[in-house]
Write a protein that holds these residues in place. Structure first.
Motif, PDB file in Angstrom:
ATOM      1  N   LYS A   1     -55.397  -2.486 -32.339  1.00  0.00           N
ATOM      2  CA  LYS A   1     -56.171  -1.546 -31.248  1.00  0.00           C
ATOM      3  C   LYS A   1     -56.844  -2.526 -30.175  1.00  0.00           C
ATOM      4  O   LYS A   1     -56.811  -2.008 -29.170  1.00  0.00           O
TER       5      LYS A   1
ATOM      6  N   GLU B   1     -52.321   3.465 -21.944  1.00  0.00           N
ATOM      7  CA  GLU B   1     -52.298   2.269 -21.094  1.00  0.00           C
ATOM      8  C   GLU B   1     -51.218   1.446 -21.668  1.00  0.00           C
ATOM      9  O   GLU B   1     -50.245   0.762 -20.734  1.00  0.00           O
ATOM     10  N   ARG B   2     -50.917   1.395 -22.940  1.00  0.00           N
ATOM     11  CA  ARG B   2     -49.972   0.487 -23.501  1.00  0.00           C
ATOM     12  C   ARG B   2     -48.572   1.250 -23.226  1.00  0.00           C
ATOM     13  O   ARG B   2     -47.450   0.608 -23.131  1.00  0.00           O
TER      14      ARG B   2
ATOM     15  N   TYR C   1     -53.450   9.365 -26.943  1.00  0.00           N
ATOM     16  CA  TYR C   1     -52.688   8.096 -27.313  1.00  0.00           C
ATOM     17  C   TYR C   1     -52.918   7.036 -26.288  1.00  0.00           C
ATOM     18  O   TYR C   1     -53.713   7.198 -25.586  1.00  0.00           O
ATOM     19  N   ASP C   2     -52.720   5.796 -26.930  1.00  0.00           N
ATOM     20  CA  ASP C   2     -53.043   4.695 -26.183  1.00  0.00           C
ATOM     21  C   ASP C   2     -51.909   4.491 -25.046  1.00  0.00           C
ATOM     22  O   ASP C   2     -50.780   3.724 -25.038  1.00  0.00           O
TER      23      ASP C   2
ATOM     24  N   ARG D   1     -61.579  -0.727 -26.657  1.00  0.00           N
ATOM     25  CA  ARG D   1     -61.312  -1.795 -25.974  1.00  0.00           C
ATOM     26  C   ARG D   1     -62.511  -2.044 -25.196  1.00  0.00           C
ATOM     27  O   ARG D   1     -63.133  -3.050 -24.931  1.00  0.00           O
TER      28      ARG D   1
ATOM     29  N   THR E   1     -60.354   7.012 -28.799  1.00  0.00           N
ATOM     30  CA  THR E   1     -58.978   6.472 -28.128  1.00  0.00           C
ATOM     31  C   THR E   1     -59.049   4.794 -28.309  1.00  0.00           C
ATOM     32  O   THR E   1     -60.035   4.165 -28.387  1.00  0.00           O
ATOM     33  N   ALA E   2     -57.794   4.217 -28.306  1.00  0.00           N
ATOM     34  CA  ALA E   2     -57.740   2.728 -28.525  1.00  0.00           C
ATOM     35  C   ALA E   2     -58.251   2.100 -27.136  1.00  0.00           C
ATOM     36  O   ALA E   2     -59.150   1.006 -27.167  1.00  0.00           O
ATOM     37  N   MET E   3     -58.201   2.831 -26.136  1.00  0.00           N
ATOM     38  CA  MET E   3     -58.635   2.273 -24.841  1.00  0.00           C
ATOM     39  C   MET E   3     -60.100   2.425 -24.765  1.00  0.00           C
ATOM     40  O   MET E   3     -60.792   1.349 -24.218  1.00  0.00           O
TER      41      MET E   3
ATOM     42  N   GLU F   1     -45.277  -2.013 -30.064  1.00  0.00           N
ATOM     43  CA  GLU F   1     -46.397  -1.402 -30.595  1.00  0.00           C
ATOM     44  C   GLU F   1     -46.838  -1.901 -32.102  1.00  0.00           C
ATOM     45  O   GLU F   1     -47.913  -2.130 -32.337  1.00  0.00           O
TER      46      GLU F   1
ATOM     47  N   THR G   1     -51.791  -3.947 -21.580  1.00  0.00           N
ATOM     48  CA  THR G   1     -52.876  -3.029 -21.099  1.00  0.00           C
ATOM     49  C   THR G   1     -52.955  -3.038 -19.463  1.00  0.00           C
ATOM     50  O   THR G   1     -53.804  -2.251 -18.916  1.00  0.00           O
TER      51      THR G   1
END
Length: 868
Positions: free
Chosen positions: A122, A350-351, A347-348, A303, A298-300, A117, A146
């Motif tokens: 991001k 996906e990761r 949270y992210d 992106r 969100t980070a997702m 991480e 991801t």
């Protein structure tokens, strides 16, 4: 003579031989050690102390190391410099092994396979594999963190340029070469100039048949490419990931094809010139279109929004679906705010799912996943009453994964440690055996206190202590002064300087029981954690789909938030092949203005009476801002966003091209003018009648006449051959004459108000051409010395006076030539003037040089004619 090394060093050398291109982090106790060349390199790059180790050789071998618990920070520094790091761990219990503990490389970290991480931001972190076959270049790319996978095929005479455009969008951290690439030098020159952080690796495979089935194991049959070259590129990509990540990679389960026909095509120059997701100053997102629109939580979602801006849509139905969703979220502010509040707690994941898949997740990752899943019921409840097609689809497909959430809630404590092999993760009450062992461990403190009190009373030694350390276990410590009172049942265990330590049968039995309990606690907790991790792992595909839906909702809500904050309106879509904008504003510039209001402008581009806008006017007046503004508003509309304008009706375009600014390419030895001509050539080759072209100051990198000629020829070629909607800004006022040659060419200029020697740039685009550039006024605004500005005005007056005389003389000469008989005309060119005129390169002369030459020729002509 061969050197003899210790068995441990031979083990290191054997593993290093298998990973010659990586820095080997070799686990020894609580440190990762490096030896030989790796040690010298790491010592230099990480600025850590270089020492040595006796390894059986005549001389100590170079060595340096880093603590295992802080290794991620050191690895991140090496990866950022483009190095690869192979992590070598003990893979068997040292207590159960005979001889050297077996060690293996469990993971190879490269710039494109980073999973930790703190090594990721991001955005996406793509690994790209390139393979050339049958006159086509195939690209296979994956963001392992991801689970995003994409492939593309580039063929034809422009395949390298199109490939470079896609590389610019992906911005890979690493490019792997899966064979020989004929145009590799051009590709590497591009990445060196535009993607300086991108590193290159090579992959050699001896048996292609052994890896051919990999794509079929990961992706659905209908997602796999038909072209054999593309399938092989995907197989090579997966093979490389297996070699580095060393996991089954089952989370890589969805494949997307990049098809330029499905998106508004933006080449690298346009992405850069319009500063859509990265600015031209330092490559960051500051002051970009993305920075204005990104209100994602969100980070997702962040992106995905970036992808939407880099790959706008061309299908009107798809654009309308996004607009409908954005419009409903705008119309329902309370719902939108509730979404923002819920999404902010996600949270992210996906990761997180990727770390679960590859086995690097810890208990805190599970807690973060639980927190993310906990808010999904509220999100789904907010979606239920919404009517827009995309929002209803998200609601229908969104699962809340209550079973995963409840399992993690029941099993994992709220504040678990980072390490998964030290205990303290599992919640009390979840496992009966674990609770009993923990109770035993808690009771041990009381047992020690009670034993100490009993033994003091029995022996009469008031200073007697019962203690514990990791090396010797439990003990009874008695000072030497009380040695005579030690009971016979005590067995000596350790001698200190001023005391002796003893053990008793009772204490030994207790020690065995307690230490066994602690080992069991750690083992049971780790077993439970792994069981929960496996439970989640089986459901990764389902939860990944949820992550994608959450990202889409977040991106749509972000566009709605930006529209509300910026006062944007919904653009209509038309099929009349026209772009009509009323009171359009530049979305970024208007945000940057602090002390003045942004001046809006209209646009009417069509193929009837305004296909090409020739825009003249002074520097600093807003021509470039206006042209970029039009391009950005079209791009925004095709993203599905609302736009900063009073109203608009836009027909989707297939491509947006820009040629703005002045830059050189020192890496390839190209001048500013050469770069400009290359970009113009690229535009004219690829643009269609459905494209939008922005050309700013073509021809400024060469002489006046050359530049003017090229600029005029570009306009005429665009009018006759390309027929694209075009914005053309120029300082060559002479080009305004082209309006008279075609009804599809229209002149526009930036309105200027003159007050004596002062001018005010009104920043309004109005019909008609400008007859002045106001360059000296701009120089004055820039702060050039007053004397210099005054002298420039004097020179300008002289030049303009000379130009008037030249034009008058040319007109008089033409009239005289027309009135005289033909037989009397050639007398001038029989003289030496003919030779001198023939040597003059008219197209490279400045106005002042032309005036001086004309004056000299006039004197010479008078002398030859015998006139005073």
């Amino acid at each position: 003579m061969s050197v003899s090394y210790t068995p441990m060093m031979e083990q290191y050398r054997d593993i290093k031989r298998r990973h010659p291109d990586s820095i080997l982090f070799f686990r020894l106790g609580d440190f990762y050690e490096m030896f030989f060349d790796d040690a010298e390199l790491a010592s230099r790059e990480l600025e850590i102390t270089l020492t040595g180790r006796n390894a059986g050789a005549a001389e100590r071998v170079p060595m340096c190391g880093v603590p295992y618990h802080a290794a991620d920070n050191y690895i991140a520094r090496l990866i950022s410099k483009g190095y690869r790091v192979a992590i070598c761990e003990q893979v068997e219990d040292p207590g159960a092994s005979k001889g050297i503990v077996r060690r293996e490389v469990i993971r190879v970290v490269t710039p494109g396979t980073v999973l930790t991480e703190n090594m990721l931001d991001k955005g996406n972190n793509y690994l790209v594999l390139l393979r050339e076959e049958d006159d086509a270049v195939y690209l296979a790319a994956a963001d392992v963190s991801t689970a995003e996978c994409v492939w593309a095929e580039f063929a034809g005479p422009h395949r390298v340029g199109n490939l470079c455009d896609q590389l610019f969008r992906l911005a890979p951290a690493e490019v792997v070469l899966g064979g020989k690439i004929g145009s590799l030098a051009d590709i590497q020159a591009f990445t060196a100039a535009r993607l300086p952080r991108c590193t290159y690796s090579s992959l050699v495979v001896d048996d292609y048949a052994a890896i051919a089935g990999l794509p079929g194991r990961h992706f659905d049959a209908d997602e796999l490419p038909a072209a054999q070259g593309a399938t092989l590129a995907l197989a090579l990509l997966l093979h490389y990931l297996y070699q580095t990540v060393k996991s089954d990679l089952s989370h890589l389960n969805r494949l997307t094809k990049y098809d330029a026909r499905e998106h508004l095509a933006l080449d690298a120059a346009t992405l850069r010139n319009l500063e859509i997701t990265a600015n031209m100053r330092d490559g960051s997102r500051k002051d970009t279109l993305l920075s204005v629109l990104d209100h994602t939580k969100t980070a997702m979602g962040g992106r995905l929004l970036k992808k939407w801006l880099e790959y706008p849509l061309v299908n009107p139905a798809a654009i309308t679906a996004r607009q409908d969703a954005v419009g409903e979220l705008i119309a329902k502010p309370l719902v939108r705010q509730e979404f923002h509040q819920s999404l902010a707690e996600i949270y992210d994941f996906e990761r997180i799912l990727t770390r679960i898949e590859v086995g690097t997740a810890n208990a805190r990752d599970l807690i973060a996943l639980r927190a993310s899943l906990t808010v999904l019921p509220a999100v789904k409840a907010g979606l239920a009453p919404l009517e827009a097609k995309r929002l209803s689809a998200i609601d229908h497909a969104l699962a809340t994964h209550g079973d995963v959430r409840d399992l993690i809630t029941a099993a994992i404590g709220d504040n678990p440690p980072l390490a998964v092999r030290e205990g303290g993760m599992i919640r009390a009450g979840y496992d009966l055996e674990l609770d009993e062992l923990r109770a035993l461990a808690r009771d041990s403190r009381q047992f020690v206190q009670d034993l100490e009190a009993r033994e003091r009373e029995a022996t009469g030694i008031k200073s007697l202590k019962v203690g514990y350390n990791k090396v010797f276990g439990y003990y009874i410590e008695i000072t030497n002064a009380n040695a005579a009172n030690v009971p016979a049942a005590y067995t000596r265990k350790q001698t200190l300087a001023n005391a002796e330590r003893y053990i008793t049968p009772e204490l030994k039995e207790f020690e065995i029981k307690i230490l066994g309990a602690q080992e069991k606690i750690v083992a049971i907790e780790y077993h439970i954690f792994c069981r929960i991790r496996e439970y989640v792992k089986v459901r990764i595909g389902e939860i990944q789909q949820t992550a994608r839906l959450v990202a889409e909702l977040d991106a749509l809500a972000s566009l709605a938030e930006a529209a509300v904050r910026g006062g944007y309106t919904r653009p209509a879509l038309n099929n009349a092949r026209e772009i009509v904008i009323r009171d359009g504003r530049h979305p970024v510039v208007e945000k940057l203005l602090k002390r003045e209001l942004f001046v809006p402008n209209d646009t009417d581009l069509n193929h009837r009476d305004c296909e090409i806008m020739i825009i003249t006017g002074p520097n600093m007046a807003g021509k470039s801002t206006y042209m970029r503004q039009v391009a950005l508003l079209v791009l925004l509309a095709q993203t599905g966003s609302f736009i900063p304008a009073r109203e608009a009706s836009i027909c989707p375009v297939d491509r947006v091209f820009t040629r703005v600014g002045a830059s050189d390419d020192l890496a390839t030895g190209q001048s500013t003018f050469m770069v400009e001509m290359n970009e113009v050539a690229h535009i004219l080759r690829h643009a269609t009648a459905n494209s939008l072209i922005v050309l700013d100051e073509i021809g400024r990198g060469t002489s006046t006449f050359d530049g003017m000629s090229i600029a005029r020829a570009v306009i005429e070629y665009g009018k006759d051959k390309v027929r694209a909607k075009t914005l053309f800004a120029t300082h060559y006022h002479e080009l305004t004459e082209l309006e008279a040659t075609s009804r599809r060419i229209k002149n526009f200029s930036v309105a200027v108000k003159e007050r004596g020697n002062d001018v005010v740039f009104l920043r309004r685009i109005v019909p008609g051409g400008a007859d002045k550039s106001y360059g000296i006024h701009v120089a004055q605004l820039a702060g050039l010395p007053k004397k210099l500005v005054e002298r420039a005005q004097e020179i300008l007056a002289e030049l303009e006076h000379g130009q008037r005389h030249i034009r008058a003389a040319a007109g008089e000469a033409a009239a005289t030539a027309a009135a005289e008989p033909a037989a009397e005309q050639p007398t001038l060119f029989a003289s030496s003037l003919a030779e001198e005129l023939a040597t003059i390169d008219v197209m490279t002369l400045t106005p002042l040089e032309a005036l001086n030459i004309l004056y000299k020729l006039q004197i010479q002509a008078k002398q030859e004619a015998g006139r005073p």
